[in-house]
Design an enzyme around this catalytic site. Structure first.
Site, short mmCIF file in Angstrom:
data_model
loop_
_atom_site.label_atom_id
_atom_site.label_comp_id
_atom_site.label_asym_id
_atom_site.label_seq_id
_atom_site.Cartn_x
_atom_site.Cartn_y
_atom_site.Cartn_z
CE LYS A 22 -35.06 42.84 3.41
NZ LYS A 22 -35.50 43.83 4.41
CG ASN A 23 -36.36 41.60 7.15
OD1 ASN A 23 -35.56 42.40 6.66
ND2 ASN A 23 -37.65 41.59 6.86
CB CYS A 118 -40.45 54.32 4.35
SG CYS A 118 -41.41 52.94 4.90
NE ARG A 123 -41.57 50.43 8.22
CZ ARG A 123 -40.70 49.70 7.56
NH1 ARG A 123 -40.39 50.01 6.32
NH2 ARG A 123 -40.11 48.67 8.11
CG ASP A 314 -42.09 41.69 4.95
OD1 ASP A 314 -42.58 42.83 4.84
OD2 ASP A 314 -41.16 41.44 5.74
NE ARG A 406 -33.94 48.52 0.76
CZ ARG A 406 -34.83 49.04 1.59
NH1 ARG A 406 -35.81 49.77 1.11
NH2 ARG A 406 -34.74 48.85 2.89
N1 EPU Z 1 -44.67 50.78 14.85
C1 EPU Z 1 -44.93 51.91 15.60
N2 EPU Z 1 -43.96 52.38 16.41
C2 EPU Z 1 -42.73 51.79 16.51
C3 EPU Z 1 -42.46 50.64 15.75
C4 EPU Z 1 -43.46 50.15 14.93
O1 EPU Z 1 -46.02 52.47 15.52
O2 EPU Z 1 -41.89 52.29 17.25
C5 EPU Z 1 -45.70 50.24 13.97
C6 EPU Z 1 -45.28 50.30 12.50
O3 EPU Z 1 -45.55 51.57 11.93
C7 EPU Z 1 -46.11 49.20 11.91
C8 EPU Z 1 -46.13 48.14 13.03
O4 EPU Z 1 -45.83 48.85 14.23
O5 EPU Z 1 -47.42 49.65 11.68
C9 EPU Z 1 -45.14 47.00 12.87
O6 EPU Z 1 -43.87 47.51 12.50
P1 EPU Z 1 -42.50 46.80 12.91
O7 EPU Z 1 -41.78 47.67 13.86
O8 EPU Z 1 -42.75 45.40 13.30
O9 EPU Z 1 -41.72 46.83 11.52
P2 EPU Z 1 -40.17 46.94 11.36
O10 EPU Z 1 -39.51 46.30 12.52
O11 EPU Z 1 -39.81 48.33 11.02
C10 EPU Z 1 -39.80 44.67 10.15
C11 EPU Z 1 -39.24 44.21 8.84
C12 EPU Z 1 -40.18 44.59 7.73
C13 EPU Z 1 -41.53 43.92 7.99
C14 EPU Z 1 -42.05 44.32 9.39
C15 EPU Z 1 -43.33 43.61 9.77
C16 EPU Z 1 -36.87 44.24 9.25
C17 EPU Z 1 -35.56 44.85 8.98
N3 EPU Z 1 -37.93 44.80 8.66
O12 EPU Z 1 -39.94 46.07 10.07
O13 EPU Z 1 -39.64 44.08 6.52
O14 EPU Z 1 -42.46 44.28 7.01
O15 EPU Z 1 -41.06 44.04 10.38
O16 EPU Z 1 -43.15 42.24 9.77
O17 EPU Z 1 -36.96 43.26 9.96
C18 EPU Z 1 -39.24 43.99 4.18
O18 EPU Z 1 -38.37 43.13 4.40
O19 EPU Z 1 -39.66 44.24 3.03
C19 EPU Z 1 -39.81 44.73 5.31
C20 EPU Z 1 -40.46 45.88 5.17
#
Ligand code: EPU
Length: 427
Positions: A22-23, A118, A123, A314, A406
């Protein structure tokens, strides 16, 4: 509304075909906005998050041909019809933010709803916004929307150090930089296999990216990208989930279509918990099968989540379900999201003994879990309750199954094929 009903106590034995990730698929679909040529993806899982992304792309003007049988998806965005990613889609799926970079890079403007908080944490999206600012976009926040625009025709390359490792942040900035003028250097990037899968597809589309799989990506912008064919990598989180299913039921399951090395730390911890993990022979290079077998008591193991190659957040909830039945006590520390213990109280309602101290959960193993009505607030928390239900006495009813849909394709069918008693019931 539906619920999933699990009757516990069956040992999982058989094989599971792991779906496409998915990701990885979500950013790959968004990448189709970067070119007016056709992108053909295979191994695209049929999940509600994928449907959300396709609905979003449809609104931007992408012609989509998704074949549910073959799991192939052909996408073509001859021209961008609308730069708006509406609140109604973004609020359901945060990964919608992935259209921001491609839209600004190709179309010069984007209006994307802010995703908001969320269930697993606040996030924020500052990495995405600050990175695009550094690439020369003008950005304002108006009425809950990120409004981004370029003053020149194209974004311009820049050297950017991400303040924290962000998966979708890295993906958005990498996609944006492919069409910028000059060179972009992204430091402190995410190295997750899903990020590398996107980078490899972008290279197939004509992007110039080096450093794939390292902390630093160097991207030399090109004027345009072309079409490409790409196969989505297998879902390592789904594979790990079924591996835990085998372990928690003292079963013996072969997972088909796994990139073993993408889960190194997980296999290590699963072995420490007492499982036998064996990579089965197959074609060199490509995904293989992995056999997971548990024929001893579940041993206690501590885990700390972290960015790749650390233990994936995850898989934290699923591993905690396993640890509820360990013979000692396990400390599980979550470092990525501040609120990702929503499954703890539900597991406790099933008889688990878990105490939370800030970012750590102390899981004292119990002899037996007992089924009851449970519900969870995100994909991984929901599936951890199904895993607990597979090992529990009596019946577990998991509510809010839309979370599971999802991220898990045909979960009841895959578990039934391994002997589980599980069904979906309308309520
Ligand atoms: N963060 C910030 N600012 C930002 C972006 C991130 O503070 O602008 C923080 C987040 O709040 C978090 C950390 O950085 O504490 C890491 O977040 P990241 O941005 O890596 O998460 P994401 O890109 O929103 C993806 C996956 C998630 C997975 C995380 C961590 C996708 C679509 N989603 O989320 O997947 O948990 O990386 O590996 O790729 C899931 O599939 O169930 C899921 C939640």
């Amino acid at each position: 509304m539906e619920k999933v009903v699990v009757t516990g106590g069956r040992t999982l034995c058989g094989s599971v075909q792991v779906s496409g990730a998915k990701n990885a698929a979500l950013p790959l679909l968004a990448a189709s906005l970067l070119t007016d040529k056709e992108i053909r993806l295979s191994n695209v899982p049929n999940l509600s998050d994928i449907q959300q992304m396709l609905a979003l792309l449809d609104g931007h003007g992408t012609t989509i041909n998704y074949n549910h049988e073959t799991k192939t998806c052909a996408l073509r965005t001859r021209s961008i019809k609308s730069e708006v990613a509406p609140y109604d889609i973004v609020r359901k799926m945060r990964a919608s933010i992935l259209v921001l970079g491609p839209l600004v890079a190709r179309y010069g403007k984007a209006v994307v709803s802010l995703p908001g908080g969320c269930a697993i944490g606040t996030r924020p999206v500052n990495v995405h916004i600050d990175g695009l600012l550094a690439l020369g976009a003008n950005i304002t926040i108006e009425n809950g929307f990120i409004c981004a625009q370029t003053s020149q025709k194209r974004l311009r390359g820049a050297e950017i150090r991400l303040p924290m490792v962000s998966v979708t942040g890295t993906e958005n900035l990498m996609m944006a930089a492919t069409l910028a003028t000059g060179q972009t250097i992204l430091r402190n990037v995410a190295k997750e296999p899903e990020v590398c899968d996107l980078a490899n597809c972008l290279v197939a589309m004509g992007a110039h990216i080096s450093g794939i799989g390292t902390d630093t990506l160097t991207i030399d912008g090109v004027e345009e990208l072309h079409g490409a064919e790409h196969t989505v990598i297998p879902d390592r989180i789904e594979a790990a989930t079924y591996a835990i299913g085998a372990a928690i039921t003292h079963g013996d399951v072969v997972l088909e279509n796994v990139i073993f090395d993408d889960l190194s730390i997980f296999w290590d911890r699963l072995r420490s918990a007492g499982a036998t993990v064996e990579e089965l022979p197959g074609d060199s290079g490509g995904p293989r099968a992995v056999r997971v077998k548990m024929d001893q008591k579940i041993r206690e193991v501590d885990i700390i989540t972290g960015p790749y190659p650390g233990f994936p957040t995850d898989i934290q909830a699923q591993f905690m379900a396993l640890m509820t039945l360990c013979s000692g006590a396990s400390m599980i520390t979550e470092t990525i999201f501040e609120n990702r213990f929503m499954h703890v109280l539900e597991l406790c309602r099933m008889g688990a003994n878990i105490t939370i101290h800030h970012a750590s959960a102390l899981v004292r193993g119990v002899g037996q879990l007992t089924g009851t009505n449970v519900m969870a607030t995100d994909i991984r928390a929901s599936v951890s309750l199904i895993l607990a239900g597979l090992a529990a006495k009596n019946t577990t009813e998991v509510h809010r199954v839309y979370h599971i849909d999802r991220g898990y394709e045909q979960i009841e069918k895959k578990l039934q094929q391994c002997g589980a008693i599980i069904e979906r019931v309308a309520i």
